[in-house]
Design an enzyme around this catalytic site. Structure first.
Site, PDB file in Angstrom:
ATOM      1  N   GLU A  42     -30.533 -29.095  13.398  1.00 34.89           N
ATOM      2  CA  GLU A  42     -31.769 -28.298  13.536  1.00 34.89           C
ATOM      3  C   GLU A  42     -33.015 -29.182  13.434  1.00 34.89           C
ATOM      4  O   GLU A  42     -33.896 -28.955  12.601  1.00 34.89           O
ATOM      5  CB  GLU A  42     -31.802 -27.196  12.476  1.00 34.89           C
ATOM      6  CG  GLU A  42     -30.700 -26.150  12.666  1.00 34.89           C
ATOM      7  CD  GLU A  42     -30.801 -24.964  11.716  1.00 34.89           C
ATOM      8  OE1 GLU A  42     -31.374 -25.120  10.622  1.00 34.89           O
ATOM      9  OE2 GLU A  42     -30.293 -23.872  12.054  1.00 34.89           O
ATOM     10  N   GLU A  95     -23.613 -22.804  15.322  1.00 35.00           N
ATOM     11  CA  GLU A  95     -23.800 -21.951  14.148  1.00 35.00           C
ATOM     12  C   GLU A  95     -24.152 -20.553  14.615  1.00 35.00           C
ATOM     13  O   GLU A  95     -25.009 -20.396  15.490  1.00 35.00           O
ATOM     14  CB  GLU A  95     -24.959 -22.433  13.261  1.00 35.00           C
ATOM     15  CG  GLU A  95     -24.701 -23.695  12.503  1.00 35.00           C
ATOM     16  CD  GLU A  95     -25.814 -24.020  11.512  1.00 35.00           C
ATOM     17  OE1 GLU A  95     -26.486 -23.095  10.993  1.00 35.00           O
ATOM     18  OE2 GLU A  95     -26.018 -25.209  11.258  1.00 35.00           O
TER      19      GLU A  95
END
Ligand code: BGP
Length: 472
Positions: A174, A366
């Site tokens: 991320e 995810e």
């Protein structure tokens, strides 16, 4: 008539975790401290100086000692892939040494042995919110250009060690979250409020160069390596159709997409250069940096939990809860117990957006529902009746199938926290994502025993049927 859901042959079904959220053993095997050892409350409170007894991550769910048992459970569900991260501070305890820690390397050898035994493909994140603490304290994390070299040494050590055993690697988890959580994401010790935007974008530049450089190194070491970037995937919807809101969405999108635009295209886009000009940000960019950035990624991976709305109207610009970035709540959506808005169709939207923009294979690494689970006994067996999780995952996977039917090239899908783990944002264990319940509570009590939830068999069936068992 609509197209029936169909997942490609060889689709990589699996689950994902990060070292700091599952391993524990924070000071064993020669491991150095990481920033996580100073974050007993996640991002809900400022960091402390070092490990404290209330920090659940010090022991986490003890994957360090139980990896064989846990991987056997993943295999029982039929996982084709398992995404995990290497704790940088297990390999380079301080981050700036020149020689790696053999014990740390040997631990991941053992993990890879278990995965091979079960025919599970590893998917490894190099840096998942666990910068060695020393790098944060001495260098202010990625603010310093020195981290590029340290990261390069670390990446080279693991690329060489695990050559022939791994195909898929991710550089920074991320990476776009550094805008919102500079310490968690970039090991940047200077508090966010005191951080000059020019310094923050310089840190981002260092990370982007480091990512590109290790992409080149990986390909040199093993041409079979496939390197992906990893970003928060969050569709941004206009709160109203007012043109000002549409432009606000475009600007918010740019702030996020700049990261993967650089990763995929190998240069800063015009809108980023304009942003730097308009904000008086002059970055120190060398000729070599510009060359390095041209080493673009092989695929784009992302997390998906929610969408957000955006508005140009300051009166309506309320920040809701959400995965690190958050955004304006969407009145059309319900939310999880932690206020993260649930939007399965948003996953189809972002898959299409990313595919249309980059035409690179995508990987959802995810997705999942953090919820409070209750352990019950059914026919003498302890379990969790987590129909809410099954519904959430089913609805998202149906949209994944729609996106594949739209023509999106998707490598695989790993649910977040396939085994219960410590939350990144709140540092709680009670925010559970797993198919496997771990008996550990927020106060640190519990046996650490593992129990299969109802979703365990459900996911096993989804994988066995390659998605045909999903209910559209
Ligand atoms: C992402 C992180 C993960 C993870 C997940 C769920 O932002 O990459 O590490 O934890 O979100 O978030 P949380 O743990 O805060 O519920």
């Amino acid at each position: 008539m609509t197209t029936a859901l169909s997942f490609p042959d060889g689709f990589l079904w699996g689950g994902a975790t990060a070292a700091n959220q599952v391993e524990g053993a924070y000071n064993q095997g020669g491991k150095g401290l990481s920033i996580q050892d100073t974050m007993p409350k996640g991002i809900m409170a400022p960091p402390v100086d070092g490990p404290t007894p209330d920090n659940l991550k010090l022991e986490a769910v003890d994957f360090y000692h139980r990896y064989a048992e846990d991987i056997a459970l993943f295999a029982e569900m039929g996982f084709k892939t398992y995404r995990f991260s290497i704790a940088w501070s297990r390999i380079f305890p301080n981050g700036d040494e020149t020689e790696p820690n053999e014990e740390g390397l040997a631990f991941y050898d053992r993990v890879l042995d278990e995965l091979e035994k079960h025919g599970i493909e590893p998917l490894i994140t190099l840096s998942h919110y666990e910068t060695p603490l020393h790098l944060a304290q001495k260098y202010d994390g990625w603010i310093s250009r020195d981290l590029i070299g340290f990261f390069e040494n670390y990446a080279r050590a693991v690329f060489e060690r695990y050559k022939g055993r791994v195909t898929y690697w991710l550089t920074f988890n991320e990476i776009n979250s550094v805008l919102h959580a500079p310490y968690l994401s970039g090991g940047i010790k200077t508090p966010k409020e005191q951080l000059d935007p020019a310094a923050l974008y310089q840190a981002i530049h260092h990370e982007l160069v480091a990512s590109a450089r290790v992409t080149r190194i990986a390909h040199e070491i093993d041409p079979g390596y496939l390197i992906g970037c990893m970003v928060i995937g969050m569709p941004i919807y206009p709160l109203t159709p007012a043109p000002d809101d549409i432009v606000a969405v475009m600007n918010a999108d740019h702030a996020n997409l700049m990261f993967s635009d650089v990763h995929v295209r190998g240069a800063y886009p015009g809108y980023a250069q304009r942003f730097f000009r308009d904000n008086g940000i002059t970055l120190s960019i060398t000729e070599q940096d510009l060359e390095d950035l041209k080493n673009t990624v092989d695929f784009v991976s992302f997390s998906y939990y929610m969408s957000v709305a955006e508005t140009a109207d300051p009166a309506l610009k309320i920040k809701g809860e959400g995965n690190i970035m958050g955004g304006v709540p969407n009145p059309h959506l319900a939310a999880s117990e932690w206020g993260w808005q649930i939007d399965p169709q948003g996953l189809r939207v972002i898959l299409n957006q990313f595919w249309d923009r980059w035409q690179k294979p995508l990987f959802i690494v995810e997705n999942g529902l953090g919820a409070k689970d209750v352990l019950v006994e059914v026919d003498g067996v302890k379990t969790v009746e987590d129909d809410y999780r099954i519904d959430y995952l089913n609805d998202h996977l149906v949209q994944v199938g729609e996106a594949i039917a739209d023509g999106v090239d998707l490598l695989g899908y790993t649910t977040w926290g396939c085994i219960d783990l410590v939350s990144a944002s709140t540092a709680q264990l009670s925010k559970r994502y797993g198919f496997i319940y771990v008996d550990r509570n927020d106060d640190g009590t519990g046996t650490l025993d593992r129990f299969k939830k109802k979703s365990f068999d459900w996911y096993a069936e989804v994988i066995r049927t390659n998605g045909a068992s999903l209910s559209a």
